[in-house]
Design a protein around this motif. Structure first.
Motif, PDB file in Angstrom:
ATOM      1  N   ALA A 155      23.290  44.115  42.371  1.00 51.32           N
ATOM      2  CA  ALA A 155      24.017  42.901  42.738  1.00 51.32           C
ATOM      3  C   ALA A 155      24.401  42.903  44.210  1.00 51.32           C
ATOM      4  CB  ALA A 155      25.274  42.764  41.874  1.00 51.32           C
ATOM      5  N   LEU A 156      24.565  44.081  44.797  1.00 53.01           N
ATOM      6  CA  LEU A 156      24.946  44.175  46.204  1.00 53.01           C
ATOM      7  C   LEU A 156      23.783  43.900  47.149  1.00 53.01           C
ATOM      8  CD1 LEU A 156      27.430  47.183  46.162  1.00 53.01           C
ATOM      9  CD2 LEU A 156      27.953  44.771  46.568  1.00 53.01           C
ATOM     10  N   SER A 157      22.589  43.775  46.612  1.00 50.40           N
ATOM     11  CA  SER A 157      21.456  43.353  47.428  1.00 50.40           C
ATOM     12  C   SER A 157      21.438  41.834  47.503  1.00 50.40           C
ATOM     13  CB  SER A 157      20.145  43.848  46.823  1.00 50.40           C
ATOM     14  OG  SER A 157      19.046  43.148  47.371  1.00 50.40           O
ATOM     15  N   GLN A 158      21.137  41.306  48.691  1.00 51.22           N
ATOM     16  CA  GLN A 158      21.083  39.851  48.821  1.00 51.22           C
ATOM     17  C   GLN A 158      19.967  39.250  47.984  1.00 51.22           C
ATOM     18  OE1 GLN A 158      20.431  39.108  52.971  1.00 51.22           O
ATOM     19  NE2 GLN A 158      18.233  39.481  52.866  1.00 51.22           N
ATOM     20  N   HIS A 159      18.965  40.057  47.627  1.00 51.52           N
ATOM     21  CA  HIS A 159      17.878  39.566  46.788  1.00 51.52           C
ATOM     22  C   HIS A 159      18.392  39.134  45.414  1.00 51.52           C
ATOM     23  CE1 HIS A 159      14.903  40.984  49.669  1.00 51.52           C
ATOM     24  NE2 HIS A 159      15.540  42.135  49.699  1.00 51.52           N
ATOM     25  N   VAL A 160      19.523  39.701  44.998  1.00 53.91           N
ATOM     26  CA  VAL A 160      20.085  39.406  43.682  1.00 53.91           C
ATOM     27  C   VAL A 160      21.452  38.742  43.804  1.00 53.91           C
ATOM     28  CG1 VAL A 160      20.861  40.406  41.490  1.00 53.91           C
ATOM     29  CG2 VAL A 160      18.840  41.343  42.637  1.00 53.91           C
ATOM     30  N   GLY A 161      22.336  39.339  44.582  1.00 56.16           N
ATOM     31  CA  GLY A 161      23.723  38.883  44.645  1.00 56.16           C
ATOM     32  C   GLY A 161      23.884  37.450  45.096  1.00 56.16           C
ATOM     33  N   ASP A 162      23.015  36.983  45.975  1.00 57.22           N
ATOM     34  CA  ASP A 162      23.121  35.613  46.484  1.00 57.22           C
ATOM     35  C   ASP A 162      22.704  34.564  45.462  1.00 57.22           C
ATOM     36  OD1 ASP A 162      23.962  36.695  48.839  1.00 57.22           O
ATOM     37  OD2 ASP A 162      22.117  36.287  49.967  1.00 57.22           O
ATOM     38  N   LEU A 163      22.160  35.002  44.332  1.00 55.35           N
ATOM     39  CA  LEU A 163      21.646  34.068  43.337  1.00 55.35           C
ATOM     40  C   LEU A 163      22.667  33.711  42.265  1.00 55.35           C
ATOM     41  CD1 LEU A 163      18.061  35.558  42.877  1.00 55.35           C
ATOM     42  CD2 LEU A 163      18.766  33.656  44.331  1.00 55.35           C
ATOM     43  N   GLY A 164      23.898  34.197  42.413  1.00 52.26           N
ATOM     44  CA  GLY A 164      24.926  33.894  41.422  1.00 52.26           C
ATOM     45  C   GLY A 164      26.240  34.539  41.789  1.00 52.26           C
ATOM     46  N   SER A 165      27.105  34.695  40.808  1.00 55.34           N
ATOM     47  CA  SER A 165      28.406  35.339  41.019  1.00 55.34           C
ATOM     48  C   SER A 165      28.547  36.490  40.025  1.00 55.34           C
ATOM     49  CB  SER A 165      29.543  34.334  40.838  1.00 55.34           C
ATOM     50  OG  SER A 165      29.471  33.727  39.547  1.00 55.34           O
ATOM     51  N   TYR A 166      29.404  37.428  40.341  1.00 57.18           N
ATOM     52  CA  TYR A 166      29.555  38.587  39.462  1.00 57.18           C
ATOM     53  C   TYR A 166      30.944  39.189  39.597  1.00 57.18           C
ATOM     54  CZ  TYR A 166      28.495  41.193  43.764  1.00 57.18           C
ATOM     55  OH  TYR A 166      28.513  41.689  45.042  1.00 57.18           O
ATOM     56  N   VAL A 167      31.295  40.001  38.617  1.00 54.50           N
ATOM     57  CA  VAL A 167      32.560  40.729  38.640  1.00 54.50           C
ATOM     58  C   VAL A 167      32.287  42.164  38.229  1.00 54.50           C
ATOM     59  CG1 VAL A 167      33.134  40.084  36.248  1.00 54.50           C
ATOM     60  CG2 VAL A 167      34.965  40.741  37.836  1.00 54.50           C
ATOM     61  N   LEU A 168      32.897  43.105  38.929  1.00 60.21           N
ATOM     62  CA  LEU A 168      32.741  44.524  38.609  1.00 60.21           C
ATOM     63  C   LEU A 168      33.532  44.842  37.342  1.00 60.21           C
ATOM     64  CD1 LEU A 168      31.581  47.225  39.744  1.00 60.21           C
ATOM     65  CD2 LEU A 168      33.774  47.525  40.916  1.00 60.21           C
ATOM     66  N   LEU A 169      32.883  45.473  36.383  1.00 57.86           N
ATOM     67  CA  LEU A 169      33.546  45.819  35.126  1.00 57.86           C
ATOM     68  C   LEU A 169      34.250  47.163  35.253  1.00 57.86           C
ATOM     69  CD1 LEU A 169      30.854  44.675  32.523  1.00 57.86           C
ATOM     70  CD2 LEU A 169      32.794  43.397  33.464  1.00 57.86           C
ATOM     71  N   PRO A 170      35.399  47.323  34.611  1.00 56.91           N
ATOM     72  CA  PRO A 170      36.146  48.589  34.709  1.00 56.91           C
ATOM     73  C   PRO A 170      35.310  49.783  34.263  1.00 56.91           C
ATOM     74  CG  PRO A 170      37.528  46.874  33.771  1.00 56.91           C
ATOM     75  CD  PRO A 170      36.129  46.310  33.840  1.00 56.91           C
ATOM     76  N   ALA A 171      35.429  50.870  34.983  1.00 58.25           N
ATOM     77  CA  ALA A 171      34.635  52.071  34.690  1.00 58.25           C
ATOM     78  C   ALA A 171      34.994  52.680  33.343  1.00 58.25           C
ATOM     79  CB  ALA A 171      34.828  53.099  35.803  1.00 58.25           C
ATOM     80  N   ASP A 172      36.229  52.434  32.866  1.00 54.00           N
ATOM     81  CA  ASP A 172      36.626  53.055  31.598  1.00 54.00           C
ATOM     82  C   ASP A 172      36.172  52.244  30.380  1.00 54.00           C
ATOM     83  OD1 ASP A 172      38.372  50.922  31.783  1.00 54.00           O
ATOM     84  OD2 ASP A 172      40.207  52.127  31.763  1.00 54.00           O
ATOM     85  N   TRP A 173      35.388  51.190  30.594  1.00 56.71           N
ATOM     86  CA  TRP A 173      34.819  50.459  29.464  1.00 56.71           C
ATOM     87  C   TRP A 173      33.545  51.116  28.941  1.00 56.71           C
ATOM     88  CZ3 TRP A 173      35.025  44.427  30.562  1.00 56.71           C
ATOM     89  CH2 TRP A 173      36.367  44.039  30.655  1.00 56.71           C
ATOM     90  N   HIS A 174      33.065  52.129  29.639  1.00 56.75           N
ATOM     91  CA  HIS A 174      31.827  52.795  29.219  1.00 56.75           C
ATOM     92  C   HIS A 174      31.841  54.243  29.701  1.00 56.75           C
ATOM     93  CE1 HIS A 174      30.245  52.582  33.378  1.00 56.75           C
ATOM     94  NE2 HIS A 174      30.821  51.405  33.415  1.00 56.75           N
ATOM     95  N   GLU A 175      30.943  55.042  29.157  1.00 57.90           N
ATOM     96  CA  GLU A 175      30.809  56.424  29.610  1.00 57.90           C
ATOM     97  C   GLU A 175      30.352  56.444  31.065  1.00 57.90           C
ATOM     98  OE1 GLU A 175      31.522  59.287  27.947  1.00 57.90           O
ATOM     99  OE2 GLU A 175      32.339  57.960  26.384  1.00 57.90           O
ATOM    100  N   PRO A 176      30.798  57.419  31.844  1.00 56.35           N
ATOM    101  CA  PRO A 176      30.410  57.454  33.261  1.00 56.35           C
ATOM    102  C   PRO A 176      28.895  57.532  33.439  1.00 56.35           C
ATOM    103  CG  PRO A 176      32.196  59.002  32.825  1.00 56.35           C
ATOM    104  CD  PRO A 176      31.713  58.519  31.488  1.00 56.35           C
ATOM    105  N   LEU A 177      28.398  56.743  34.380  1.00 58.40           N
ATOM    106  CA  LEU A 177      26.957  56.758  34.709  1.00 58.40           C
ATOM    107  C   LEU A 177      26.726  57.830  35.775  1.00 58.40           C
ATOM    108  CD1 LEU A 177      26.465  52.925  34.630  1.00 58.40           C
ATOM    109  CD2 LEU A 177      24.968  54.513  33.404  1.00 58.40           C
ATOM    110  N   ARG A 178      26.746  59.073  35.328  1.00 61.99           N
ATOM    111  CA  ARG A 178      26.578  60.212  36.228  1.00 61.99           C
ATOM    112  C   ARG A 178      25.080  60.415  36.483  1.00 61.99           C
ATOM    113  NH1 ARG A 178      30.613  63.892  36.971  1.00 61.99           N
ATOM    114  NH2 ARG A 178      29.122  65.614  36.879  1.00 61.99           N
ATOM    115  N   GLN A 179      24.679  60.197  37.719  1.00 59.15           N
ATOM    116  CA  GLN A 179      23.259  60.190  38.073  1.00 59.15           C
ATOM    117  C   GLN A 179      22.892  61.510  38.765  1.00 59.15           C
ATOM    118  OE1 GLN A 179      23.184  55.318  38.468  1.00 59.15           O
ATOM    119  NE2 GLN A 179      21.791  56.532  39.680  1.00 59.15           N
ATOM    120  N   ARG A 180      21.914  62.191  38.202  1.00 57.07           N
ATOM    121  CA  ARG A 180      21.524  63.518  38.673  1.00 57.07           C
ATOM    122  C   ARG A 180      20.058  63.516  39.091  1.00 57.07           C
ATOM    123  NH1 ARG A 180      23.508  68.929  38.177  1.00 57.07           N
ATOM    124  NH2 ARG A 180      25.437  67.948  37.486  1.00 57.07           N
TER     125      ARG A 180
END
Length: 280
Positions: free
Chosen positions: A216-241
């Protein structure tokens, strides 16, 4: 007896020399061609890097910076982390894997496919996205989204497939945490990976979606609509390794090290990732 004139002899000699020269030139060009083919065959191919689809815009920038700073090149292939896990287990010729779920890296390490246990490189976030002219408005409590699901304004809603895409699983967990999963499930359009889910939602093919904040932070996507960041505690952490796979060459190892340096970390930060050693 008539004897050939000197000019005639000269013409014949020139023709013979020309034929001989062309033959030599042809052989030389053929040898050059063989030499060029051998040289090209000896050129090492850029290592193929498997990367989670949420990294598309961030890692493209990191790859360009890596090439600019080092002169080395990598080939970046994007997709769902779960699909990459299966492909690597089956012998796909990747030299490095950047997963959106660290559990997949640990599975490969346990199977002896990796150099070591890898390194945590980022923690991801998800957003609720509404394309332009969507039938609902985004808000932090999802009030209008909930109402739009109930009154039928939303008929199609995009997430990545939770079975093999970590961001799809996070979307499912977030919706379950709000008591919305049973209502939204019949309306779901599943992306093969999170980038495809973002494409469905931002293009208007669906009336909204949940996907990676980094996209969403890319203009290729973000400029095409609106969005809201969802709270991190609504899901398991997306720990990327990320991890180097057995047989990784010097370029793959250099790229692995580069991702942990300040220049690359700054790019990941720009795309909304929480970085190791930094707060949320």
């Amino acid at each position: 007896m008539n004897r050939p004139s000197a000019p005639t002899n000269l013409a014949k000699n020139c023709a013979a020399w020309t034929r001989r020269g062309l033959m030599i030139l042809g052989v030389g060009l053929a040898l050059l061609g063989v030499s060029a083919s051998v040289s090209n065959a000896q050129q090492p191919q850029p290592p193929n890097i498997a990367a989670a689809a949420d990294l598309k815009f961030a890692l493209d920038e990191v790859g360009a910076a890596f090439t600019r700073d080092t002169g080395k090149v990598v080939t970046l292939t994007y997709g769902s982390s779960g699909n990459f896990l299966r492909q690597i287990q089956q012998g796909a010729p990747f030299q490095m894997f950047l997963s959106a779920d660290e559990g997949f890296v640990r599975q490969l390490a346990d199977a002896g496919k990796t150099v070591d246990g890898g390194t945590l490189y980022a923690i991801g976030r998800i957003i609720l996205f509404a394309p332009k002219n969507a039938p609902f408005k985004v808000d932090p409590e999802l009030k209008d989204f909930r109402a739009a699901l109930a009154d039928g304004r939303i008929q199609k809603f995009a997430i990545a497939n939770p079975e093999h895409a970590p961001y799809g699983l996070a979307a499912e967990q977030a919706l379950r945490s709000r008591g919305l999963w049973d209502t939204v499930q019949p309306k779901l359009v599943m992306g093969e990976n999170v980038a495809q889910a973002a494409q469905f939602a931002s293009s208007g093919s669906t009336q909204g979606g949940i996907f990676a904040y980094s996209l969403a932070l890319s203009q290729h996507v973000g400029d095409l609509g609106s969005y809201v960041l969802l709270p991190a505690d609504w899901h398991e952490p997306l720990r990327q390794r990320m991890v180097l796979l057995k047989g990784a060459d010097d370029t793959a190892r250099a790229f692995y090290a580069y991702i942990q340096q300040p220049a690359a970390r700054a790019i990941f930060r720009k795309y909304g990732f929480v970085l190791p050693g930094e707060g949320s």
